[in-house]
Design a protein around this motif. Structure first.
Motif, PDB file in Angstrom:
ATOM      1  N   PRO A   1       0.837  -1.212   0.000  1.00 47.98           N
ATOM      2  CA  PRO A   1       0.000   0.000   0.000  1.00 47.98           C
ATOM      3  C   PRO A   1       0.869   1.258   0.000  1.00 47.98           C
ATOM      4  N   THR A   2       0.249   2.370  -0.340  1.00 51.34           N
ATOM      5  CA  THR A   2       0.942   3.659  -0.275  1.00 51.34           C
ATOM      6  C   THR A   2       0.627   4.361   1.041  1.00 51.34           C
ATOM      7  N   SER A   3       1.473   5.294   1.397  1.00 52.60           N
ATOM      8  CA  SER A   3       1.257   6.065   2.629  1.00 52.60           C
ATOM      9  C   SER A   3       0.162   7.112   2.415  1.00 52.60           C
ATOM     10  N   VAL A   4      -0.354   7.592   3.514  1.00 52.52           N
ATOM     11  CA  VAL A   4      -1.318   8.697   3.430  1.00 52.52           C
ATOM     12  C   VAL A   4      -0.613   9.933   2.880  1.00 52.52           C
ATOM     13  N   ARG A   5      -1.379  10.931   2.479  1.00 52.92           N
ATOM     14  CA  ARG A   5      -0.819  12.171   1.963  1.00 52.92           C
ATOM     15  C   ARG A   5      -1.172  13.329   2.900  1.00 52.92           C
ATOM     16  N   ASP A   6      -0.310  14.353   2.889  1.00 56.96           N
ATOM     17  CA  ASP A   6      -0.556  15.592   3.644  1.00 56.96           C
ATOM     18  C   ASP A   6      -0.768  15.320   5.133  1.00 56.96           C
ATOM     19  N   PHE A   7       0.080  14.529   5.702  1.00 54.00           N
ATOM     20  CA  PHE A   7      -0.054  14.194   7.123  1.00 54.00           C
ATOM     21  C   PHE A   7       0.549  15.301   7.982  1.00 54.00           C
ATOM     22  N   SER A   8      -0.203  15.761   8.988  1.00 52.86           N
ATOM     23  CA  SER A   8       0.291  16.797   9.911  1.00 52.86           C
ATOM     24  C   SER A   8      -0.450  16.687  11.230  1.00 52.86           C
TER      25      SER A   8
ATOM     26  N   SER B   1      -4.725  21.111  26.167  1.00 56.80           N
ATOM     27  CA  SER B   1      -3.687  20.688  27.105  1.00 56.80           C
ATOM     28  C   SER B   1      -3.624  19.172  27.255  1.00 56.80           C
ATOM     29  N   GLU B   2      -4.635  18.457  26.731  1.00 57.14           N
ATOM     30  CA  GLU B   2      -4.651  16.992  26.827  1.00 57.14           C
ATOM     31  C   GLU B   2      -4.805  16.316  25.471  1.00 57.14           C
ATOM     32  N   ASN B   3      -4.930  17.107  24.413  1.00 54.40           N
ATOM     33  CA  ASN B   3      -5.226  16.511  23.102  1.00 54.40           C
ATOM     34  C   ASN B   3      -4.287  17.029  22.021  1.00 54.40           C
ATOM     35  N   VAL B   4      -3.973  16.114  21.097  1.00 52.74           N
ATOM     36  CA  VAL B   4      -3.267  16.447  19.866  1.00 52.74           C
ATOM     37  C   VAL B   4      -4.129  15.943  18.720  1.00 52.74           C
ATOM     38  N   SER B   5      -4.313  16.763  17.703  1.00 54.13           N
ATOM     39  CA  SER B   5      -5.125  16.372  16.561  1.00 54.13           C
ATOM     40  C   SER B   5      -4.237  16.190  15.338  1.00 54.13           C
ATOM     41  N   CYS B   6      -4.509  15.145  14.557  1.00 53.79           N
ATOM     42  CA  CYS B   6      -3.763  14.879  13.331  1.00 53.79           C
ATOM     43  C   CYS B   6      -4.750  14.741  12.174  1.00 53.79           C
ATOM     44  N   SER B   7      -4.318  15.146  10.994  1.00 55.20           N
ATOM     45  CA  SER B   7      -5.169  15.037   9.807  1.00 55.20           C
ATOM     46  C   SER B   7      -4.329  14.578   8.629  1.00 55.20           C
ATOM     47  N   TRP B   8      -4.980  14.077   7.588  1.00 58.73           N
ATOM     48  CA  TRP B   8      -4.284  13.539   6.423  1.00 58.73           C
ATOM     49  C   TRP B   8      -5.270  13.406   5.269  1.00 58.73           C
ATOM     50  N   SER B   9      -4.727  13.094   4.120  1.00 59.18           N
ATOM     51  CA  SER B   9      -5.538  12.714   2.958  1.00 59.18           C
ATOM     52  C   SER B   9      -5.400  11.214   2.757  1.00 59.18           C
TER      53      SER B   9
ATOM     54  N   THR C   1       6.231   4.443   6.858  1.00 52.81           N
ATOM     55  CA  THR C   1       5.698   5.160   8.015  1.00 52.81           C
ATOM     56  C   THR C   1       6.044   6.644   7.928  1.00 52.81           C
ATOM     57  N   LEU C   2       5.019   7.485   8.130  1.00 54.86           N
ATOM     58  CA  LEU C   2       5.213   8.934   8.199  1.00 54.86           C
ATOM     59  C   LEU C   2       5.143   9.378   9.644  1.00 54.86           C
ATOM     60  N   GLN C   3       5.800  10.522   9.954  1.00 51.54           N
ATOM     61  CA  GLN C   3       5.871  10.984  11.344  1.00 51.54           C
ATOM     62  C   GLN C   3       5.510  12.466  11.432  1.00 51.54           C
TER      63      GLN C   3
ATOM     64  N   TYR D   1       4.915  15.341  21.656  1.00 52.32           N
ATOM     65  CA  TYR D   1       4.658  13.966  21.250  1.00 52.32           C
ATOM     66  C   TYR D   1       4.992  13.792  19.772  1.00 52.32           C
ATOM     67  N   LEU D   2       5.475  12.561  19.459  1.00 55.68           N
ATOM     68  CA  LEU D   2       5.659  12.136  18.082  1.00 55.68           C
ATOM     69  C   LEU D   2       4.492  11.231  17.720  1.00 55.68           C
ATOM     70  N   VAL D   3       3.970  11.413  16.514  1.00 54.53           N
ATOM     71  CA  VAL D   3       2.848  10.602  16.047  1.00 54.53           C
ATOM     72  C   VAL D   3       3.268   9.943  14.737  1.00 54.53           C
ATOM     73  N   ASN D   4       3.288   8.613  14.711  1.00 59.31           N
ATOM     74  CA  ASN D   4       3.615   7.848  13.506  1.00 59.31           C
ATOM     75  C   ASN D   4       2.338   7.280  12.893  1.00 59.31           C
ATOM     76  N   ILE D   5       2.258   7.313  11.580  1.00 59.61           N
ATOM     77  CA  ILE D   5       1.092   6.757  10.901  1.00 59.61           C
ATOM     78  C   ILE D   5       1.568   5.820   9.793  1.00 59.61           C
ATOM     79  N   THR D   6       0.940   4.631   9.737  1.00 56.89           N
ATOM     80  CA  THR D   6       1.296   3.601   8.757  1.00 56.89           C
ATOM     81  C   THR D   6       0.019   3.073   8.122  1.00 56.89           C
ATOM     82  N   THR D   7       0.053   2.895   6.814  1.00 56.56           N
ATOM     83  CA  THR D   7      -1.084   2.313   6.099  1.00 56.56           C
ATOM     84  C   THR D   7      -0.867   0.794   5.974  1.00 56.56           C
ATOM     85  N   TYR D   8      -1.921   0.040   6.265  1.00 57.53           N
ATOM     86  CA  TYR D   8      -1.847  -1.425   6.126  1.00 57.53           C
ATOM     87  C   TYR D   8      -2.862  -1.867   5.094  1.00 57.53           C
ATOM     88  N   SER D   9      -2.396  -2.783   4.271  1.00 57.49           N
ATOM     89  CA  SER D   9      -3.285  -3.488   3.345  1.00 57.49           C
ATOM     90  C   SER D   9      -3.067  -4.977   3.597  1.00 57.49           C
ATOM     91  N   GLY D  10      -3.997  -5.570   4.297  1.00 62.59           N
ATOM     92  CA  GLY D  10      -3.765  -6.932   4.799  1.00 62.59           C
ATOM     93  C   GLY D  10      -2.673  -6.847   5.851  1.00 62.59           C
TER      94      GLY D  10
END
Length: 448
Positions: free
Chosen positions: A46-53, A59-67, A149-151, A134-143
């Motif tokens: 699979p391909t990675s997500v796009r535009d990850f940020s 004070s307790e939450n971090v939000s992430c978005s992507w395409s 992995t993007l960070q 915090y560091l946030v890693n995102i990985t796409t899985y297909s099966g």
């Protein structure tokens, strides 16, 4: 004896869809005979997500978005890491839009379905520590196949308000008070950033003549100007403004105008009432939630100054502002100059009229030769007026001048300094009763 020789052949397939499962097999032909190999099932990566940020949310939450990634995928896997510790893992499945969140305490939370959206494109990562990166890693899985992995990186807000200022003296800026506005001095030294960066501030206005030492109500947000205008409250919040860039220097003093008429969202900085007492307070935030956080129950973190002493707006009309006083004073001074000039011209005119001969009265001159100023000895030729006739009018003979003032001896000479006379002028000579022939006021005429 026969030998079977196997040769290894590699074949690459191109143009496949990322993450899709494919079946592959080989068929061998010998004449009319054929033999098919076993079927091999493989999946493309699979391909990675796009535009990850990722960005700070509270004070307790971090939000992430992507395409969403291209191709076929079955799960997005997010891991929240602080230093080397896995704080949180979020799995977003593609088949039924279910989101499974697993925290470091092995607590699993099932979030709602995607509400009809094709797939989720954001995640709220919660239960984090305030003021922590915090560091946030995102990985796409297909099966079972993962993508690259993007960070991303984000820091939670601080949970403590700014320290309460010790000494605050809120005053107006000199010569910048009008009937509908006040300009206030705001000192950057009042608030310290020891509990976190100062994100924004607002002005709280209270119509009151009281002098008690009090702070605004600990409520966010406060009432708006429209509520104040309809009489339902005497305290309102102007708006939420970005913390002034001038405060990069903690010793700076910033001028803040109140009553500009500016509108910001549901807040308005409407005009103040004339000749009215207002008390001002400044509210500074270390955390100001955005619209999404407000819907999630987020609240602002802030500190207020105490209300100032009453500050009065001006009365409308002349003198209500510096821009009016100047022209008015200038106009008054100009009028005085015109009046004084007119009076002086009138007095001068009356003085000149005193030298005119009355129509029916002959007056005897009271001027004596002894009263005349001394004649310089170097004057070669002067005129002596031997008579003062016809109402203080000097008559000069047209055919003579007087050089010797002691004897007034006539000398035949023409007046080079006096225009020549015509025949009519000859009639207006000494002894003439014609009042129209007047000589200059000066009793002496200098001639060559």
């Amino acid at each position: 004896m026969s030998f079977i020789v196997y040769s290894l052949t590699t074949l690459a397939f191109t143009g496949l869809v990322p993450g899709r499962s494919y079946n592959a097999y080989v068929t061998a032909y010998s004449g009319i005979n054929s033999q098919t190999s076993d079927i091999v099932t493989k999946r493309s990566y699979p391909t990675s997500v796009r535009d990850f940020s990722c960005f700070t949310y509270s004070s307790e939450n971090v939000s992430c978005s992507w395409s969403l990634p291209d191709g076929v995928w079955s799960m997005l896997y997010l891991r929240v890491i602080n230093s080397s510790n896995l704080m949180q893992a979020v799995s977003i499945f593609n088949d039924n839009f279910t989101v499974i969140t697993m925290y470091s305490l092995n607590e699993i939370i099932m979030d709602p379905h995607g509400n009809g959206r094709t797939n989720l494109t954001f995640a709220m990562l919660g239960r984090l520590k305030p003021n922590t990166e915090y560091l946030v890693n995102i990985t796409t899985y297909s099966g079972d196949l993962p993508s690259q992995t993007l960070q991303g990186k984000a820091q939670t807000d601080i949970s403590a308000p700014p320290p309460v200022p010790e000494t605050v003296n809120i005053t107006t800026v000199q010569n910048q008070v009008t009937p509908s506005s006040l300009t206030i001095s705001f000192s950057c030294s009042w608030f310290q950033n020891t509990n976190g960066d100062l994100k924004s501030y607002t002005v709280i206005v209270k119509q009151s003549e009281e002098t008690s030492s009090e702070s605004p109500e600990k409520r966010w947000p406060l009432s708006t100007y429209s509520e104040y205008a309809n009489g339902s409250t005497n305290v309102y919040q102007v708006d939420d403004r970005v913390y002034p860039s001038e405060c990069s220097n903690s010793n700076s003093v910033v001028s803040v105008k109140i009553g500009t008429g500016r509108t910001s969202g549901s807040f308005s900085d409407g005009p103040l009432k004339q000749n009215t007492a207002y008390r001002i307070s400044f509210r500074v935030y270390t955390y100001l939630p955005n619209a999404r956080s407000v819907r999630a129950g987020g609240v602002a973190i802030y500190t207020d100054t105490r209300f100032s002493l009453p500050l009065m707006t001006l009365v409308g009309g002349i003198g209500s502002s510096g821009s009016i006083v100047g022209p008015v004073v200038g106009g008054v001074l100009g009028a005085l100059v015109i009046i004084v000039g007119g009076v002086l011209l009138y007095i001068r005119r009356e003085q000149l009229n005193c030298f005119k001969r009355p129509d029916s009265t002959l007056q005897t001159s009271t001027r004596k030769w002894d009263d005349l100023p001394a004649i310089p000895s170097d004057m070669k030729k002067d005129v002596c007026d031997a008579s003062y006739k016809a109402g203080n009018e000097y008559v000069i003979p047209d055919d003579s001048t007087y050089e010797d003032l002691d004897n007034c001896t006539p000398q035949v000479d023409h007046h080079s300094g006096i225009p020549s006379k015509t025949g009519e002028d000859d009639a207006k000579t000494e002894g003439s009763s014609d009042p129209t022939y007047l000589v200059p006021d000066n009793p002496y005429l200098i001639v060559k």
